[in-house]
Motif scaffolding. Sequence first.
Motif, PDB file in Angstrom:
ATOM      1  N   CYS A 143      70.433  31.075  -7.516  1.00 10.26           N
ATOM      2  CA  CYS A 143      69.071  31.587  -7.261  1.00 10.26           C
ATOM      3  C   CYS A 143      68.818  31.717  -5.758  1.00 10.26           C
ATOM      4  O   CYS A 143      68.263  32.723  -5.303  1.00 10.26           O
ATOM      5  N   LYS A 202      68.146  35.458  -4.096  1.00 15.05           N
ATOM      6  CA  LYS A 202      66.850  35.711  -3.452  1.00 15.05           C
ATOM      7  C   LYS A 202      67.029  36.026  -1.966  1.00 15.05           C
ATOM      8  O   LYS A 202      66.412  36.956  -1.444  1.00 15.05           O
ATOM      9  N   CYS A 206      66.093  39.451   0.043  1.00 21.96           N
ATOM     10  CA  CYS A 206      64.856  39.385   0.827  1.00 21.96           C
ATOM     11  C   CYS A 206      65.017  39.160   2.322  1.00 21.96           C
ATOM     12  O   CYS A 206      64.059  39.395   3.060  1.00 21.96           O
ATOM     13  N   GLU A 223      66.369  35.749 -12.519  1.00 24.65           N
ATOM     14  CA  GLU A 223      65.210  36.621 -12.233  1.00 24.65           C
ATOM     15  C   GLU A 223      63.903  35.856 -12.394  1.00 24.65           C
ATOM     16  O   GLU A 223      62.988  35.997 -11.597  1.00 24.65           O
ATOM     17  N   GLN A 224      63.811  35.034 -13.444  1.00 25.21           N
ATOM     18  CA  GLN A 224      62.576  34.263 -13.659  1.00 25.21           C
ATOM     19  C   GLN A 224      62.343  33.284 -12.523  1.00 25.21           C
ATOM     20  O   GLN A 224      61.212  33.033 -12.132  1.00 25.21           O
ATOM     21  N   THR A 261      61.571  35.534  -8.990  1.00 24.08           N
ATOM     22  CA  THR A 261      60.447  36.470  -8.947  1.00 24.08           C
ATOM     23  C   THR A 261      59.198  35.758  -8.465  1.00 24.08           C
ATOM     24  O   THR A 261      58.873  34.666  -8.936  1.00 24.08           O
ATOM     25  N   GLU A 262      58.508  36.375  -7.527  1.00 29.04           N
ATOM     26  CA  GLU A 262      57.278  35.789  -6.984  1.00 29.04           C
ATOM     27  C   GLU A 262      56.203  35.790  -8.066  1.00 29.04           C
ATOM     28  O   GLU A 262      56.031  36.772  -8.790  1.00 29.04           O
ATOM     29  N   ASP A 272      52.625  36.317  -9.661  1.00 29.10           N
ATOM     30  CA  ASP A 272      51.592  37.342  -9.348  1.00 29.10           C
ATOM     31  C   ASP A 272      50.344  36.722  -8.747  1.00 29.10           C
ATOM     32  O   ASP A 272      49.905  35.694  -9.144  1.00 29.10           O
TER      33      ASP A 272
END
Length: 128
Positions: free
Chosen positions: A67, A71, A75, A121-122, A125-126, A128
């Motif tokens: 992870c 990421k 990024c 992915e879970q 992911t930022e 919301d």
Amino acid sequence: IVGHLFSTLDIIRTIRDPEKPNTLEELEVVTESCVEVQEIGEDEYLVIIRFTPTVPHCSLATLIGLCLRIKLQRCLPFRHKLEIYISEGTHSTEEDINKQINDKERVAAAMENPNLREIVEQCVTEPD
């Protein structure tokens, strides 16, 4: 370099633990002191992350390393080489895991596994 240090920390602090609702920062798996940034060329940096699993036999340490890698690859806003390690002495199989999470072919193979990719992915992911 200080700016790169903080942007790196900002990227990884929100990664969620694969099993808990907490972030890696909340669980102290990653802290400010676990990030090191060195200049290795013109506009290129070596980013070293040393994370600490919550328990010495953590079965998710490889997944957490994956992870972190995914990421950061997505990024980081600057050219970089990435090395990710388990903090020395904090995991029973740290050597094996360090090899796995720093092996491009193994990382690519892991991300081809749909179940594994979904978990990653879970976690990355930022919210919301």
